[in-house]
Design a protein around this motif. Sequence first.
Motif, PDB file in Angstrom:
ATOM      1  N   ARG A 127     -21.631  19.287 -15.515  1.00  0.00           N
ATOM      2  CA  ARG A 127     -20.509  19.690 -14.665  1.00  0.00           C
ATOM      3  C   ARG A 127     -20.025  18.464 -13.908  1.00  0.00           C
ATOM      4  N   HIS A 128     -18.702  18.315 -13.829  1.00  0.00           N
ATOM      5  CA  HIS A 128     -18.159  17.077 -13.270  1.00  0.00           C
ATOM      6  C   HIS A 128     -16.845  17.375 -12.567  1.00  0.00           C
ATOM      7  N   GLU A 129     -16.701  16.894 -11.337  1.00  0.00           N
ATOM      8  CA  GLU A 129     -15.438  16.965 -10.612  1.00  0.00           C
ATOM      9  C   GLU A 129     -14.750  15.616 -10.771  1.00  0.00           C
ATOM     10  N   ALA A 130     -13.766  15.563 -11.629  1.00  0.00           N
ATOM     11  CA  ALA A 130     -13.108  14.298 -11.947  1.00  0.00           C
ATOM     12  C   ALA A 130     -11.906  14.094 -11.032  1.00  0.00           C
ATOM     13  N   PRO A 131     -11.771  12.917 -10.414  1.00  0.00           N
ATOM     14  CA  PRO A 131     -10.588  12.645  -9.595  1.00  0.00           C
ATOM     15  C   PRO A 131      -9.352  12.466 -10.470  1.00  0.00           C
ATOM     16  N   LEU A 132      -8.285  13.170 -10.136  1.00  0.00           N
ATOM     17  CA  LEU A 132      -7.016  13.061 -10.845  1.00  0.00           C
ATOM     18  C   LEU A 132      -6.004  12.423  -9.894  1.00  0.00           C
ATOM     19  N   LEU A 133      -5.575  11.208 -10.213  1.00  0.00           N
ATOM     20  CA  LEU A 133      -4.623  10.488  -9.368  1.00  0.00           C
ATOM     21  C   LEU A 133      -3.204  10.801  -9.812  1.00  0.00           C
ATOM     22  N   VAL A 134      -2.339  11.105  -8.856  1.00  0.00           N
ATOM     23  CA  VAL A 134      -0.959  11.507  -9.154  1.00  0.00           C
ATOM     24  C   VAL A 134       0.008  10.534  -8.487  1.00  0.00           C
ATOM     25  N   MET A 135       0.936  10.013  -9.282  1.00  0.00           N
ATOM     26  CA  MET A 135       1.972   9.107  -8.790  1.00  0.00           C
ATOM     27  C   MET A 135       3.341   9.787  -8.862  1.00  0.00           C
ATOM     28  N   THR A 136       4.120   9.622  -7.806  1.00  0.00           N
ATOM     29  CA  THR A 136       5.484  10.141  -7.753  1.00  0.00           C
ATOM     30  C   THR A 136       6.404   9.032  -7.262  1.00  0.00           C
ATOM     31  N   GLY A 137       7.508   8.816  -7.965  1.00  0.00           N
ATOM     32  CA  GLY A 137       8.479   7.817  -7.537  1.00  0.00           C
ATOM     33  C   GLY A 137       9.857   8.153  -8.080  1.00  0.00           C
ATOM     34  N   TRP A 138      10.878   7.683  -7.377  1.00  0.00           N
ATOM     35  CA  TRP A 138      12.262   7.960  -7.757  1.00  0.00           C
ATOM     36  C   TRP A 138      12.970   6.654  -8.104  1.00  0.00           C
ATOM     37  N   ALA A 139      13.873   6.724  -9.074  1.00  0.00           N
ATOM     38  CA  ALA A 139      14.761   5.597  -9.312  1.00  0.00           C
ATOM     39  C   ALA A 139      15.727   5.508  -8.131  1.00  0.00           C
ATOM     40  N   PRO A 140      15.942   4.333  -7.591  1.00  0.00           N
ATOM     41  CA  PRO A 140      16.764   4.224  -6.375  1.00  0.00           C
ATOM     42  C   PRO A 140      18.169   4.790  -6.556  1.00  0.00           C
ATOM     43  N   HIS A 141      18.683   5.373  -5.450  1.00  0.00           N
ATOM     44  CA  HIS A 141      20.039   5.928  -5.431  1.00  0.00           C
ATOM     45  C   HIS A 141      20.519   5.940  -3.990  1.00  0.00           C
ATOM     46  N   ASP A 142      21.831   5.787  -3.803  1.00  0.00           N
ATOM     47  CA  ASP A 142      22.392   5.699  -2.447  1.00  0.00           C
ATOM     48  C   ASP A 142      22.167   6.963  -1.629  1.00  0.00           C
ATOM     49  N   SER A 143      21.982   8.108  -2.281  1.00  0.00           N
ATOM     50  CA  SER A 143      21.837   9.369  -1.551  1.00  0.00           C
ATOM     51  C   SER A 143      20.443   9.548  -0.949  1.00  0.00           C
ATOM     52  N   GLN A 144      19.499   8.702  -1.321  1.00  0.00           N
ATOM     53  CA  GLN A 144      18.118   8.882  -0.861  1.00  0.00           C
ATOM     54  C   GLN A 144      17.951   8.413   0.577  1.00  0.00           C
ATOM     55  N   PRO A 145      16.985   9.004   1.306  1.00  0.00           N
ATOM     56  CA  PRO A 145      16.737   8.586   2.692  1.00  0.00           C
ATOM     57  C   PRO A 145      16.372   7.105   2.751  1.00  0.00           C
ATOM     58  N   LYS A 146      16.865   6.440   3.783  1.00  0.00           N
ATOM     59  CA  LYS A 146      16.573   5.027   3.985  1.00  0.00           C
ATOM     60  C   LYS A 146      15.762   4.861   5.268  1.00  0.00           C
ATOM     61  N   PRO A 147      14.837   3.903   5.298  1.00  0.00           N
ATOM     62  CA  PRO A 147      14.122   3.643   6.548  1.00  0.00           C
ATOM     63  C   PRO A 147      15.069   3.152   7.624  1.00  0.00           C
ATOM     64  N   ALA A 148      14.824   3.545   8.876  1.00  0.00           N
ATOM     65  CA  ALA A 148      15.687   3.124   9.981  1.00  0.00           C
ATOM     66  C   ALA A 148      15.573   1.618  10.205  1.00  0.00           C
ATOM     67  N   ARG A 149      16.656   1.011  10.676  1.00  0.00           N
ATOM     68  CA  ARG A 149      16.646  -0.418  10.992  1.00  0.00           C
ATOM     69  C   ARG A 149      15.757  -0.671  12.204  1.00  0.00           C
ATOM     70  N   PRO A 150      15.024  -1.783  12.209  1.00  0.00           N
ATOM     71  CA  PRO A 150      14.216  -2.110  13.382  1.00  0.00           C
ATOM     72  C   PRO A 150      15.079  -2.156  14.641  1.00  0.00           C
ATOM     73  N   GLY A 151      14.632  -1.521  15.707  1.00  0.00           N
ATOM     74  CA  GLY A 151      15.383  -1.540  16.964  1.00  0.00           C
ATOM     75  C   GLY A 151      16.450  -0.478  17.078  1.00  0.00           C
ATOM     76  N   SER A 152      16.567   0.422  16.052  1.00  0.00           N
ATOM     77  CA  SER A 152      17.635   1.423  16.093  1.00  0.00           C
ATOM     78  C   SER A 152      17.202   2.736  16.725  1.00  0.00           C
ATOM     79  N   ALA A 153      15.960   2.853  17.156  1.00  0.00           N
ATOM     80  CA  ALA A 153      15.476   4.106  17.737  1.00  0.00           C
ATOM     81  C   ALA A 153      16.208   4.415  19.043  1.00  0.00           C
ATOM     82  N   THR A 154      16.466   5.696  19.292  1.00  0.00           N
ATOM     83  CA  THR A 154      17.151   6.126  20.518  1.00  0.00           C
ATOM     84  C   THR A 154      16.199   6.807  21.497  1.00  0.00           C
ATOM     85  N   THR A 155      14.950   7.027  21.080  1.00  0.00           N
ATOM     86  CA  THR A 155      13.949   7.654  21.947  1.00  0.00           C
ATOM     87  C   THR A 155      12.718   6.773  22.005  1.00  0.00           C
ATOM     88  N   ARG A 156      12.205   6.567  23.233  1.00  0.00           N
ATOM     89  CA  ARG A 156      11.015   5.744  23.379  1.00  0.00           C
ATOM     90  C   ARG A 156       9.762   6.529  23.032  1.00  0.00           C
TER      91      ARG A 156
END
Length: 292
Positions: A246-275
Amino acid sequence: MNSVEAAPEIFDRTLLARRRARAAPRVQEVAPILDAAAEILLDRLDDTTRRFTRALDLGGRGAVAPRLAARGIPFVVSMDLAAPMAARAGGMPLAADEEWLPFAPHSFDLIVASLSLHMVNDLPGALVQLRQALAPDGLFLASLPGLGTLQPLREALAAAESETRGGISPRVSPFPELRDLAALLQRAGFALPVADQDRLSLEWRTPMALVADLRAAGETNAIRARDSRTPPRALFPRAFAGLPLRHEAPLLVMTGWAPHDSQPKPARPGSATTRLADALGAVEHKAGDRAG
């Protein structure tokens, strides 16, 4: 002139193709394992509202293409290193090498690689090619057996060979670690890369049933550094004595998207409005100030 360092050739891909072809008539014997891995991987499709029309099933061995068709995807190509295995996979069959993909850019909007990339010599290069074969905002899903898979078998064979020959040779494939996969996706140019881990519960009646499953899946030893000599008569009986089934085998799962303009972008450094201090209800101190 810049030189590109070639990826080390850990696996004998020609031998792997022959073993995949030989395994094709028996692959249904391991359908429960392949099906379980495919279900875990394709569950990720339930997390998106994106609708796909052109899919690549990479090495699914009959477990992936029918499930993609059942989800309403009208065009599925089933590619495998061995033509007989591709012919049994359930989609439009294509024999080709994951290390040298024959597709034009943007050929697919979904690529699924279920338990098929762990014996690729140049995984970073293959991931780049797979990302290029995706249309913008296309999805890549892959699963790989992770570090620790077949570890009891690996240790039993090593101990038995050390006792019978006074040394060891590689008899079970090396497997990747989870921590490396998200970085590989990012390096290959995927957007929103995620790597996580699931488990496959495996059980065999006898050690020879485990070996038979590896043969039926085309997963026997294809490491270039393998010992090609006939093993000592006592090697496998000694290794299989007391081997956990009996064996519990680790199954690694990768997910990635081809880049597109509609996808979420990380915020620019210093752009936060809340401390952060306000959000935590804490008092903010300047660098060098002592608390209190």
